[in-house]
Design an enzyme around this catalytic site. Structure first.
Site, PDB file in Angstrom:
ATOM      1  N   GLU A 230       0.846  -1.202   0.000  1.00 38.04           N
ATOM      2  CA  GLU A 230       0.000   0.000   0.000  1.00 38.04           C
ATOM      3  C   GLU A 230       0.876   1.245   0.000  1.00 38.04           C
ATOM      4  OE1 GLU A 230      -1.605   1.694   3.517  1.00 38.04           O
ATOM      5  OE2 GLU A 230      -1.060  -0.028   4.754  1.00 38.04           O
TER       6      GLU A 230
ATOM      7  N   LYS B 137      -5.411  10.787   1.017  1.00 40.52           N
ATOM      8  CA  LYS B 137      -5.715   9.383   1.335  1.00 40.52           C
ATOM      9  C   LYS B 137      -6.837   8.869   0.435  1.00 40.52           C
ATOM     10  CE  LYS B 137      -7.456   6.918   5.445  1.00 40.52           C
ATOM     11  NZ  LYS B 137      -7.578   7.042   6.913  1.00 40.52           N
TER      12      LYS B 137
ATOM     13  N   VAL C 170      -5.359   0.108   2.784  1.00 38.44           N
ATOM     14  CA  VAL C 170      -5.491  -1.339   2.603  1.00 38.44           C
ATOM     15  C   VAL C 170      -6.703  -1.643   1.701  1.00 38.44           C
ATOM     16  CG1 VAL C 170      -6.092  -3.478   3.830  1.00 38.44           C
ATOM     17  CG2 VAL C 170      -4.324  -1.931   4.746  1.00 38.44           C
TER      18      VAL C 170
ATOM     19  N   ASP D 248     -17.783   3.991  13.210  1.00 37.91           N
ATOM     20  CA  ASP D 248     -16.530   4.025  12.452  1.00 37.91           C
ATOM     21  C   ASP D 248     -15.899   2.632  12.351  1.00 37.91           C
ATOM     22  OD1 ASP D 248     -14.181   4.638  11.189  1.00 37.91           O
ATOM     23  OD2 ASP D 248     -13.631   6.286  12.522  1.00 37.91           O
TER      24      ASP D 248
ATOM     25  N   SER E 207     -13.552   0.555   9.595  1.00 37.99           N
ATOM     26  CA  SER E 207     -12.742   0.783   8.393  1.00 37.99           C
ATOM     27  C   SER E 207     -13.268   0.003   7.193  1.00 37.99           C
ATOM     28  CB  SER E 207     -11.296   0.369   8.658  1.00 37.99           C
ATOM     29  OG  SER E 207     -10.540   0.501   7.470  1.00 37.99           O
TER      30      SER E 207
ATOM     31  N   ASP F 150     -11.444  -1.187   5.167  1.00 36.15           N
ATOM     32  CA  ASP F 150     -10.487  -2.282   4.956  1.00 36.15           C
ATOM     33  C   ASP F 150     -11.168  -3.640   5.149  1.00 36.15           C
ATOM     34  OD1 ASP F 150      -8.616  -0.262   4.723  1.00 36.15           O
ATOM     35  OD2 ASP F 150      -7.469  -0.804   6.508  1.00 36.15           O
TER      36      ASP F 150
ATOM     37  N   LYS G  24      -3.609  -2.015  15.059  1.00 40.42           N
ATOM     38  CA  LYS G  24      -3.153  -1.227  16.216  1.00 40.42           C
ATOM     39  C   LYS G  24      -4.154  -1.297  17.343  1.00 40.42           C
ATOM     40  CE  LYS G  24       0.386   1.970  14.921  1.00 40.42           C
ATOM     41  NZ  LYS G  24       0.433   2.243  13.479  1.00 40.42           N
TER      42      LYS G  24
END
Ligand code: PSU
Ligand code: MN
Length: 305
Positions: free
Chosen positions: A27, A87, A108, A140, A142, A144, A161
């Site tokens: 990425e 982004k 990602v 929220d 992601s 991904d 994380k």
């Protein structure tokens, strides 16, 4: 290989794909200052690039360049990414292409989309996005997660994380039907730390195991992705007890600053980086390199299977 002004595969990557050679997508958000500060972002690229090549595979960085979704950047094109900060997640790809953005760095989610379009089967990152803490209120989650579920790509990640809600992130993969494979571990890794204490549903011991599982999926006509959860090397690990208070502070700072949506992850990453620079950046580089190495092994195992 499709070659249009809207989508392009770099020459070296196109040749490798045509010959059935192993390719590992990377990425570009992590390579921009949204992921890592200068000059560590360049070191991240150099180390991932070198370790993939030394394993006999070809790296394929993804990005949007001059409105063209690109898989397999040249060194000069990587330079453009290092200083970019636009982004591009799944929702943004068509916007960046349609409106001809100069440089868009892919998350990602966007990288899985582009890798799939190019026919690249393996993708290595640092850490995926996931379910944010407090998502039951903010919603929220992601993109991904949905992209990993949808596209036929193996994503190699050091877990996610610990500023995310890791138990719920792992639950989401169950909901979406995505196999999460602990690579030599029974636990979902927490990026800087080898374990989050959250169990993974399945453990594998080798790249050959991953290739066997992916083979079974594809022969069954399943098009979705797989997560390979690969813990940070022990020598580079930061214990959870050390990083957790920093994460709490970073989350407080983000909420005090009123940051929401796509801004949250870069904001929190920067706050953690600033608070722990000496420890967190070497750890981040070590795990990204390790994911690239494991990605190359998996790409090789898939190429011969
Ligand atoms: N986690 C990291 N480093 C990163 C990211 C996540 O430790 O650079 C980036 C990745 O590109 C990931 C994206 O796909 O953040 C997730 O953003 P969001 O939470 O807005 O979906
Ligand atoms: Mn988000």
């Amino acid at each position: 290989m499709a070659l249009t002004s809207e989508f392009r595969v770099g020459d070296e990557v196109a040749e490798a794909l045509a010959l059935g050679r192993p390719v590992v997508a990377l990425e570009s958000t992590i390579l921009s200052n949204l992921g890592l500060p200068t000059p560590h972002n360049r070191e991240c690229f150099d180390r991932c690039d070198a370790v993939i090549r030394s394993a006999g595979a070809v790296p394929a960085v993804t990005a949007i360049l001059d409105g063209c979704a690109t898989v397999g950047l040249t060194i000069d094109e990587v330079e453009r990414v290092l200083s970019a900060d636009n982004k591009v997640s799944a929702r943004d790809v068509a916007v960046a292409v349609g409106l001809g953005w100069e440089v868009g760095v892919t998350t990602v989610a966007a990288s899985c989309m582009l890798a799939a379009r190019a026919g690249v089967a393996v993708f290595a990152t640092g850490g995926i996005g996931g379910v944010h803490r407090g998502a039951e209120l903010s919603g929220d989650v992601s993109a991904d997660l949905g992209a990993i579920a949808r596209y036929p790509v193996v994503t190699v990640t050091a877990g996610a994380k610990a500023f995310l809600d890791l138990p719920r992130t792992v639950e989401w993969f169950d909901t979406l039907g995505v196999p999460v494979l602990g690579f030599g571990t029974d636990n979902f890794p927490a990026f800087y730390s080898r374990s989050s204490g959250v169990s993974v549903p399945h453990r594998v011991e080798s790249a050959a195991d991953v290739a066997a599982i992916v083979g079974a999926m594809r022969r069954a006509g399943e098009r979705g992705g797989v997560v390979v959860a690969n813990p940070i090397p022990a020598v580079a690990e930061i214990p959870a007890a050390e990083i957790d208070p920093v994460i709490v502070d970073a989350l407080d700072a983000a909420s005090a600053a009123g940051v929401t949506g796509a801004g949250v992850t870069p904001y929190v990453l920067e706050a953690i980086g600033a608070a722990t620079e000496g420890r967190s950046i070497p750890a981040n580089l070590a795990l990204a390199e390790h994911n690239a190495a494991v990605g190359a092994e998996i790409a090789r195992a898939l190429a011969v299977s």
